[in-house]
Design a protein around this motif. Structure first.
Motif, mmCIF file in Angstrom:
data_model
loop_
_atom_site.group_PDB
_atom_site.id
_atom_site.type_symbol
_atom_site.label_atom_id
_atom_site.label_comp_id
_atom_site.label_asym_id
_atom_site.label_seq_id
_atom_site.Cartn_x
_atom_site.Cartn_y
_atom_site.Cartn_z
ATOM 1 N N GLY C 59 0.814 -1.209 0.000
ATOM 2 C CA GLY C 59 0.000 0.000 0.000
ATOM 3 C C GLY C 59 0.846 1.255 0.000
ATOM 4 O O GLY C 59 0.335 2.372 -0.038
ATOM 5 N N LEU C 61 2.537 2.284 -2.410
ATOM 6 C CA LEU C 61 2.485 2.944 -3.721
ATOM 7 C C LEU C 61 1.029 3.068 -4.184
ATOM 8 O O LEU C 61 0.748 3.161 -5.361
ATOM 9 C CB LEU C 61 3.280 2.075 -4.721
ATOM 10 C CG LEU C 61 3.839 2.771 -5.961
ATOM 11 C CD1 LEU C 61 4.698 3.946 -5.603
ATOM 12 C CD2 LEU C 61 4.621 1.801 -6.806
ATOM 13 N N HIS C 62 0.081 3.060 -3.204
ATOM 14 C CA HIS C 62 -1.343 3.081 -3.581
ATOM 15 C C HIS C 62 -1.709 4.489 -4.042
ATOM 16 O O HIS C 62 -1.552 5.461 -3.292
ATOM 17 C CB HIS C 62 -2.211 2.689 -2.373
ATOM 18 C CG HIS C 62 -3.681 2.757 -2.661
ATOM 19 N ND1 HIS C 62 -4.278 1.985 -3.638
ATOM 20 C CD2 HIS C 62 -4.670 3.530 -2.123
ATOM 21 C CE1 HIS C 62 -5.571 2.257 -3.673
ATOM 22 N NE2 HIS C 62 -5.837 3.193 -2.775
ATOM 23 N N ARG C 63 -2.151 4.625 -5.311
ATOM 24 C CA ARG C 63 -2.507 5.957 -5.828
ATOM 25 C C ARG C 63 -3.999 6.066 -6.076
ATOM 26 O O ARG C 63 -4.466 7.083 -6.553
ATOM 27 C CB ARG C 63 -1.739 6.187 -7.153
ATOM 28 C CG ARG C 63 -0.230 6.213 -6.927
ATOM 29 C CD ARG C 63 0.550 5.767 -8.146
ATOM 30 N NE ARG C 63 0.390 4.329 -8.414
ATOM 31 C CZ ARG C 63 1.038 3.705 -9.393
ATOM 32 N NH1 ARG C 63 1.853 4.382 -10.165
ATOM 33 N NH2 ARG C 63 0.872 2.429 -9.615
ATOM 34 N N ILE C 68 -9.750 7.295 -9.273
ATOM 35 C CA ILE C 68 -9.532 8.313 -10.318
ATOM 36 C C ILE C 68 -10.362 7.967 -11.543
ATOM 37 O O ILE C 68 -10.967 8.823 -12.179
ATOM 38 C CB ILE C 68 -8.019 8.353 -10.684
ATOM 39 C CG1 ILE C 68 -7.197 8.862 -9.490
ATOM 40 C CG2 ILE C 68 -7.769 9.211 -11.904
ATOM 41 C CD1 ILE C 68 -5.698 8.781 -9.702
ATOM 42 N N ASP C 382 -0.154 -2.332 -5.652
ATOM 43 C CA ASP C 382 -0.815 -1.302 -4.836
ATOM 44 C C ASP C 382 -1.856 -0.542 -5.626
ATOM 45 O O ASP C 382 -2.773 0.018 -5.071
ATOM 46 C CB ASP C 382 0.233 -0.293 -4.305
ATOM 47 C CG ASP C 382 1.194 -0.995 -3.342
ATOM 48 O OD1 ASP C 382 0.826 -2.118 -2.913
ATOM 49 O OD2 ASP C 382 2.264 -0.462 -3.059
ATOM 50 N N ARG C 383 -1.737 -0.472 -6.965
ATOM 51 C CA ARG C 383 -2.651 0.304 -7.826
ATOM 52 C C ARG C 383 -2.843 1.703 -7.245
ATOM 53 O O ARG C 383 -3.943 2.029 -6.791
ATOM 54 C CB ARG C 383 -4.012 -0.411 -7.929
ATOM 55 C CG ARG C 383 -4.017 -1.596 -8.851
ATOM 56 C CD ARG C 383 -5.360 -2.255 -8.857
ATOM 57 N NE ARG C 383 -5.897 -2.491 -7.498
ATOM 58 C CZ ARG C 383 -5.465 -3.489 -6.730
ATOM 59 N NH1 ARG C 383 -4.517 -4.284 -7.141
ATOM 60 N NH2 ARG C 383 -5.966 -3.661 -5.524
ATOM 61 N N ALA D 2 6.443 5.585 -10.288
ATOM 62 C CA ALA D 2 5.013 5.895 -10.078
ATOM 63 C C ALA D 2 4.832 7.402 -10.247
ATOM 64 O O ALA D 2 5.472 8.192 -9.580
ATOM 65 C CB ALA D 2 4.638 5.484 -8.657
ATOM 66 N N GLU D 3 3.963 7.708 -11.126
ATOM 67 C CA GLU D 3 3.742 9.144 -11.400
ATOM 68 C C GLU D 3 2.911 9.704 -10.251
ATOM 69 O O GLU D 3 2.001 9.041 -9.739
ATOM 70 C CB GLU D 3 2.973 9.230 -12.728
ATOM 71 C CG GLU D 3 3.081 10.577 -13.406
ATOM 72 C CD GLU D 3 1.823 10.757 -14.306
ATOM 73 O OE1 GLU D 3 1.825 11.667 -15.094
ATOM 74 O OE2 GLU D 3 0.861 9.955 -14.167
ATOM 75 N N VAL D 5 0.154 11.177 -8.709
ATOM 76 C CA VAL D 5 -1.187 11.492 -9.251
ATOM 77 C C VAL D 5 -1.888 12.452 -8.281
ATOM 78 O O VAL D 5 -3.079 12.660 -8.322
ATOM 79 C CB VAL D 5 -1.991 10.179 -9.390
ATOM 80 C CG1 VAL D 5 -3.290 10.457 -10.165
ATOM 81 C CG2 VAL D 5 -1.151 9.167 -10.163
ATOM 82 N N PRO D 8 -4.284 15.370 -10.197
ATOM 83 C CA PRO D 8 -4.618 14.838 -11.531
ATOM 84 C C PRO D 8 -4.621 15.991 -12.559
ATOM 85 O O PRO D 8 -4.970 17.110 -12.215
ATOM 86 C CB PRO D 8 -6.010 14.259 -11.346
ATOM 87 C CG PRO D 8 -6.522 14.774 -10.051
ATOM 88 C CD PRO D 8 -5.375 15.172 -9.218
ATOM 89 N N ILE D 189 -5.760 -3.460 3.769
ATOM 90 C CA ILE D 189 -4.578 -4.031 3.096
ATOM 91 C C ILE D 189 -3.803 -2.951 2.356
ATOM 92 O O ILE D 189 -2.573 -2.910 2.400
ATOM 93 C CB ILE D 189 -4.989 -5.173 2.136
ATOM 94 C CG1 ILE D 189 -3.745 -5.870 1.592
ATOM 95 C CG2 ILE D 189 -5.852 -4.678 0.987
ATOM 96 C CD1 ILE D 189 -4.026 -7.223 1.017
ATOM 97 N N LEU D 190 -4.492 -2.039 1.694
ATOM 98 C CA LEU D 190 -3.746 -1.029 0.919
ATOM 99 C C LEU D 190 -3.571 0.259 1.716
ATOM 100 O O LEU D 190 -2.519 0.878 1.703
ATOM 101 C CB LEU D 190 -4.489 -0.746 -0.402
ATOM 102 C CG LEU D 190 -4.405 -1.883 -1.443
ATOM 103 C CD1 LEU D 190 -5.205 -1.537 -2.678
ATOM 104 C CD2 LEU D 190 -2.953 -2.150 -1.823
ATOM 105 N N LEU D 191 -4.616 0.618 2.469
ATOM 106 C CA LEU D 191 -4.520 1.906 3.161
ATOM 107 C C LEU D 191 -3.901 1.715 4.547
ATOM 108 O O LEU D 191 -3.993 0.626 5.106
ATOM 109 C CB LEU D 191 -5.926 2.509 3.294
ATOM 110 C CG LEU D 191 -6.558 2.878 1.942
ATOM 111 C CD1 LEU D 191 -8.003 3.308 2.125
ATOM 112 C CD2 LEU D 191 -5.745 3.988 1.291
ATOM 113 N N PRO D 192 -3.291 2.742 5.105
ATOM 114 C CA PRO D 192 -2.708 2.600 6.454
ATOM 115 C C PRO D 192 -3.811 2.277 7.467
ATOM 116 O O PRO D 192 -4.979 2.601 7.254
ATOM 117 C CB PRO D 192 -2.108 3.976 6.734
ATOM 118 C CG PRO D 192 -2.246 4.781 5.516
ATOM 119 C CD PRO D 192 -3.048 4.043 4.511
ATOM 120 N N ILE D 206 -13.223 12.927 -3.816
ATOM 121 C CA ILE D 206 -11.744 12.957 -3.960
ATOM 122 C C ILE D 206 -11.196 13.985 -2.979
ATOM 123 O O ILE D 206 -10.175 13.763 -2.326
ATOM 124 C CB ILE D 206 -11.361 13.358 -5.402
ATOM 125 C CG1 ILE D 206 -11.583 12.190 -6.363
ATOM 126 C CG2 ILE D 206 -9.952 13.902 -5.466
ATOM 127 C CD1 ILE D 206 -10.332 11.573 -6.941
#
Lengths: 187, 429, 383, 224
Positions: C59, C61-63, C68, C382-383, D2-3, D5, D8, D189-192, D206
């Motif tokens: 996570g 690199l989760h963007r 979006i 991470d998407r 990783a750009e 974002v 945006p 899992i992805l977020l803190p 957003i």
């Protein structure tokens, strides 16, 4: 002991002698006084190396070499291994000098008495003042004269004393197996 | 005082044997200067050779073809901040690299560059060497412990376990070489390094080729154990970057870190010079007994001069091929000077070789032989150095338990076997 | 940041009385670790050197690509797709464009399909080359990295000539391809084919029969076919366990039905088999490219797709065989120009889940090898 | 690679404009919803005023196959089999979930759970669609199982059926807040861990990114 700088000077010059033995004594004291286990281990290594130096001065290079390999290179490394693996912080918390130090002192004094008496009575054993030094002879010849070739030691261990040698190796084997069994939970 | 100096020059004993401290000191200085130059050269060669293995150029910017890169590195390391971690044990942290360096350099007192070109010829030469190289482990163990953090601790444990286990295999391989020395006429072998090379000379065979497979196997085991002993190439578990960051010298930086690097290179050179002395006939030129006619001696004595000449030619070729852009002008000049220097040395060596040939026993002859001995010894050691780099370029890294498995289950039994068989064969023949 | 297993907690000073039993060590590998291929943090529970258990913390690199997507039109979202698996950007783009085309019920013209196949297979070779270089470096072999990157450079040059970008190419558009192939395209691709074929043999000579490479990869990180299927593992990792399944053959998309190529599979699903499968796959890709370049038809490169893309209401799932595994797009459209919901099925994310059972009982050095052989890219995880 | 974002390229549509698209989605959502239950009735194109002129796009048609007959008989109205653009899917009632999936895996050999995801329809009373995408290796066939659950309701976890569901369900929980009962280790899992809110919900704008987690942990005033 004639002057240090003559061509065939033997190794046993007073300067080196006092330096090495001094180093050994200081190292010994440091070993028991340092709080940190690794410091005392390093001090022990210094002592062992200076003792190896003393062997050299007694024209026994083989024993010096073995001393370096076995003691300084082998056993001390394993000492440090144990110190690093075992959690030493806990050990340093115990009281420094525990209660039975008087007994220790008595034992030390008796040992000292033994050494002194051995030295006084056995003075005759040691060759008197001078060393039969011939000019220009170098350390190797002197060593040969006194103890013979390095291989004399080889001949003894594998000649007359093979039985003792085998027993010693058996003992070591048992010690190794013991260590392995103690640590390895499931073999 | 002058006779003290001159009296030694005549003798054919090493300064140690002759008990001549002055010349011993001179020899020590020469050897240590030589080793540091070798380490600097090794640093450059390693980076360039590794680069060419990997289809890239290596350092090109600092000096012509990166020749000044080692000096730049040394300067950088000196200027870098020397951080001592706050939790670290100050004294032990400071002592560790010194122990490593001490162990790596004391080995050189016994290495024979020629019949009388060694600091001192102890009659326990090999024993002393193995003993001191085992001291090197202490430096690493203590360094790992002093940094007082996870990774260096594990790195130190790993590398010391590795060195201890490979020392055993190395020792046994060395013993089997010594067993070979005892088969000359007098029947009693010798531990002294010069004695071993002289034994090879008398027996007219390099120990690597003696009782053919045995000598070679013992040499093979020593060659592998020596790579493991110096934590290099396939056995560089200690500084396996991909797992434990940088092993025991993670916390070191600046000059202190470079001491470890210096110790590593010095140990590499020391260990390969043991191999050369024991198996490849130390300072002897190839085919000493077959082609011992004076004409052959002369040809072989030309070799040092020719090699330096070849190096000078390569450097000159480099200057010619240097692009003509103004930026490269200074590099072109630098390279030309370097080529000139090499050419000068080549000329000098050739002159000595020619002079040595005519006057058979004069100072020139002794000097010529001396150069010949040192040249052949250094040539053989540099072959090993190239092998170290070659291993590093091609081999991936062993896992730690595989490494120990090889050390104990493969190398030890084979070296024991070779020892026993050599002894038996020695007794029979 | 989070109070997960605090690595220092296990070093408490009141160690058990007996000094002999070693306590469990918890090591924190990552997120800044040279061998975790991006910002992956693995918490290892070790007994000495053996790994008892792992926990992946991801996570970093989760963007929020899927969030979006809900605020972009279909064409605007196209470049974002490249940023997920930035090593195989072209196949990401192919997957997305084909999914939207399926939603619009539009078919890309034949020439566009061939161009798409050529570029995707080139991208597969580039992705495998990058994998090989970094994987070998993790295990200690320095040299393959330079060989693979030298050859990968040729592919990136072709991409750059075709669509101006090397890595995040945004090469395709919904409905076909944006650019006609540049003048020397066929010649470049043919030159590349002859150039790279012997180079793959070069990698093989360096590694395939290298004793230490065998020792480090044979039966390391073994995963059985049943476990692989249960864990949803796809791509070379699944094929190395013996499951002969490749979306390019099972459910052909683009122009894959026209080409014949084999699917390499392994037997016992260890790191060495995955290495062999990927090397064989590179060779199969060469075969596909060769057939595609020789048989590329003439004709338009853009299907009839309206200027403003407003797909009808509905939801579809379309997946392709990305270099790492099955890359799927589940698009829900509500009839407007902006997708109502786009769900990306990332192969690296699912393959990474298998790390725990593959690594149990191995040593720390093997964890590095297994992470390498899973060939994960954190941008996609991470998407 | 990783750009970033964070900002945006096109500025997010101003608040105002958001509303109409929301209405349109709402209005379209019921179209989708009522289209589904009224599937057997001829699809009512009238429900979509937005595109009168454009011919009605493809619409989910009833999907008939022996597999469907078997389950139709077994579950009757609680299960609907539809196909859209050639992709078959079951729209099932929440009560069927654990055993239908188990049946599909055991009997019908759908042994590979490709993906588990969810879609949020704020306007419906059962706000969430939870979707399982399954694939059968032996039959080389794909099917989707879809169910609708209300906000705050939980759904039995399918980790016991496919091991891959572990992380997939954790991500759905992380992004939508749907609880999965029986999941071995349901946490983000992805977020803190300390993150509040579930980003993929439609009501999670957003701009809502600037919450105190960002301020506390990253120490920056605003995410935008």
């Amino acid at each position: 002991m004639n002057s240090a700088l003559s061509a065939g000077a033997p190794v046993a010059t007073p300067f080196f002698f006092y330096m090495l033995s001094g180093l050994a004594v200081i190292g010994g004291i440091l070993v028991i006084t340092r709080r940190n286990a690794v410091h005392s281990a390093l001090a022990l290594i210094v002592t062992l190396l200076s003792v190896a130096g003393l062997y050299l001065m007694l024209y026994a290079p083989f024993v010096a070499g073995v001393q370096i390999i076995v003691y300084a290179g082998g056993i001390m490394v394993l000492f440090l291994f144990v110190i690093m693996l075992v959690n030493i912080e806990r050990a340093s918390k115990d009281r420094r000098f525990n209660r039975i130090w008087p007994i220790g002192l008595v034992a030390a004094c008796t040992l000292m008495g033994l050494f002194v008496s051995a030295f006084v009575k056995g003075r005759a054993l040691f060759p008197d003042r001078g060393m039969p030094l011939s000019e220009g002879s170098n350390t190797q010849e002197i060593a040969k004269a006194l103890y013979g070739e390095v291989n004399r030691a080889g001949q003894y261990t594998f000649g007359q004393y093979t039985f003792a040698f085998e027993i010693a190796s058996l003992l070591l084997l048992v010690a190794i197996l013991g260590a392995v069994i103690m640590t390895k939970k499931k073999i | 005082m002058p006779n003290f100096i001159m009296s030694y020059l005549g003798s054919t004993l090493t300064p140690g044997q002759a008990g001549n401290q002055f010349w011993a000191l001179i020899y020590v200085l020469i050897i240590f200067a030589g080793v540091s130059v070798a380490v600097i050269a090794m640093n450059w060669i390693e980076r360039k050779a590794l680069a060419h293995f990997q289809i890239r150029l290596g350092p090109m910017r600092v000096g012509p073809h990166g020749l000044l890169q080692p000096f730049a590195d040394a300067l950088k390391l000196m200027l870098k901040e020397d951080i001592i971690p706050s939790e670290a044990d100050q004294f032990v942290f400071w002592v560790a690299p010194l122990i490593g360096l001490l162990a790596a350099f004391t080995v050189y007192t016994v290495i024979p560059f020629g019949p009388s070109q060694a600091v001192s010829d102890m009659n326990i030469g090999i024993l002393f060497m193995l003993g001191v190289s085992s001291l090197g482990v202490l430096g690493i163990v203590v360094a790992g412990w002093a940094s007082n953090s996870h990774y260096p601790l594990i790195g130190a444990l790993r590398s010391s376990a590795q060195m201890v286990s490979y020392e055993v295999a190395m020792g046994l391989a060395v013993v089997s070489a010594i067993v070979m020395t005892s088969l000359n006429s007098t029947g009693t072998g010798t531990l002294s390094m010069i004695g071993i090379v002289q034994a090879q000379q008398q027996q007219g065979v390099w120990f690597i080729f003696k009782f053919f497979p045995l000598g070679f196997i013992a040499f093979g085991i020593f060659a592998i154990a020596m790579v493991a002993e110096t934590n290099r190439a396939p056995f560089d578990m200690a500084e396996a970057e991909s797992e434990l960051t940088a092993g025991y010298h993670t916390e070191y930086s600046g000059l202190r870190w470079s001491l470890f690097m210096l110790a590593e290179y010095a140990a590499m050179i020391a260990v390969s010079s043991i191999a050369v002395t024991l198996w490849l006939g130390g300072w002897m030129r190839p085919f000493p007994n077959l082609l011992h006619a004076p004409a052959w001696d002369f040809i072989f004595s030309l070799f040092p001069g020719l090699t330096f000449g070849a190096l000078a030619a390569i450097a000159l070729l480099g200057t010619v091929r240097m692009p003509s852009h103004s930026f490269f002008k200074i590099q072109r000049v630098g390279l030309a000077v370097f080529a000139g220097l090499l050419g000068l040395i080549a000329l000098l060596l050739l002159v000595i070789a020619v002079a040595g040939r005519s006057a058979d026993s004069g100072l020139a002859a002794r000097f010529n032989d001396g150069i010949g001995y040192v040249y052949w010894f250094v040539l053989k050691v540099s072959v090993f150095m190239y092998l170290f780099i070659w291993y590093r370029a091609t081999w991936p890294r062993y896992r730690f338990d595989q490494l120990m498995k090889i050390g104990w289950k493969v190398m030890l039994p084979i070296s024991l076997g070779v020892l026993v068989v050599t002894a038996i064969v020695g007794v029979i023949f | 940041m989070n109070d997960r297993l605090d690595p220092m907690s296990n070093l408490d000073l009141d160690a058990p009385d007996t000094y002999l039993d070693s306590n469990e060590l918890i090591i924190n590998m990552g997120p800044q670790h040279p061998a975790t291929h991006g910002v992956l943090r693995v918490i290892l529970k070790l007994d000495g050197e053996k790994v008892l258990g792992t926990e992946c913390v991801i996570g970093y690199l989760h963007r929020g690509v899927e969030k979006i997507a809900e605020n972009r039109t279909y064409t605007m979202f196209n470049p974002y797709v490249d940023r997920m698996d930035y090593v195989a950007a072209v196949s990401n783009g192919l997957g997305y464009c084909e999914a939207v085309e399926k939603l619009l019920n539009v078919e890309a013209p034949a020439r566009a399909k061939y161009i798409r196949v050529i570029l995707t297979e080139l991208n597969r070779i580039a992705s495998h080359q990058l994998w090989l270089g970094t994987h070998a470096l993790d295990i200690g072999a320095m040299t393959p990295l330079f060989y693979t990157f030298r050859d990968r450079e040729e592919i990136l040059k072709i991409f750059e000539k075709y669509c101006g970008a090397r890595l995040t190419t945004h090469a395709f558009r919904i409905g076909g391809c944006q650019y006609e192939t540049y003048a020397g395209f066929e010649k470049d691709v043919k030159n590349f084919l002859t150039f790279v074929a012997p180079k793959i043999d070069e990698y093989e000579t360096l590694l395939t029969t290298n004793r230490i490479w065998l020792e480090r990869t044979k039966n390391v990180g073994v995963i059985s076919a049943a476990d692989a299927i249960a864990l949803g593992v796809t791509g070379p990792v699944l094929r190395a366990s013996g499951v002969k399944w490749d979306l390019r053959k099972a459910q052909p998309y683009a122009a894959y039905a026209d080409f014949d190529f084999e699917i390499p599979i392994g037997e016992n699903g260890d790191t060495y088999d995955r290495y062999l499968v990927r090397m064989a796959e590179m060779r199969q890709s060469l075969r596909i490219i060769e057939q595609a370049v020789n048989g590329i038809p003439e004709g338009p490169i853009m299907g009839k797709v309206p200027k403003v893309i407003k797909p009808p209401v509905g939801e579809i799932y379309h997946s392709i065989e990305a270099p790492k595994g099955e890359l799927g797009y589940f698009i829900v459209s509500d009839g407007s120009t902006q997708p109502y919901r786009i769900r990306v099925r990332p192969p690296s994310f699912v393959n990474l889940q298998a790390l725990d059972i593959m690594v149990r009982g191995l040593l720390v050095a093997d964890v590095i090898a297994v992470i390498g052989t899973l060939d994960i890219v954190l941008g996609e995880v991470d998407r | 690679m990783a750009e970033d974002v964070k900002t945006p390229a096109p500025p997010p549509p101003p608040e105002g404009e958001k509303k109409p698209t929301a209405e349109k989605t709402a209005e379209a959502a019921p179209a989708v919803a009522d289209a589904k239950p009224a599937a057997p009735v001829k699809p009512a194109a009238a429900a979509k005023p937005a595109a009168p002129a454009k011919p009605a796009g493809p619409v989910p048609l009833p999907w008939t196959s022996p597999l469907v007959e078997k389950y139709k008989g077994q579950y009757g109205s609680a299960l609907e089999a539809l196909t859209y653009l050639g992709q078959n899917y079951f729209a099932v009632d929440r009560s069927l979930i654990p055993n239908l999936l188990r049946l599909l895996r055991d009997e019908e050999e759908f042994d590979y759970c490709v993906d588990i995801t969810a879609v949020h329809y704020p306007k419906r009373e059962k706000q969430f669609d939870v979707i399982w995408i399954l694939y059968s290796f032996p039959r080389n066939e794909r099917v989707r199982v879809k169910t609708q659950i209300a906000d705050g309701a939980s759904i039995p976890s399918s980790v016991s059926i496919w091991a891959t569901a572990n992380w997939l369900e954790r991500e759905v929980y992380d992004m939508f807040g749907i609880q999965f009962d029986g999941h071995p280790d349901l946490k983000r899992i992805l977020l803190p861990d300390g993150w509040k809110g579930h980003p993929l919900r439609k009501d999670y704008g957003i701009l809502q990114q600037d919450q105190e987690w960002v301020q506390i942990n990253l120490g920056i005033e605003s995410g935008q």
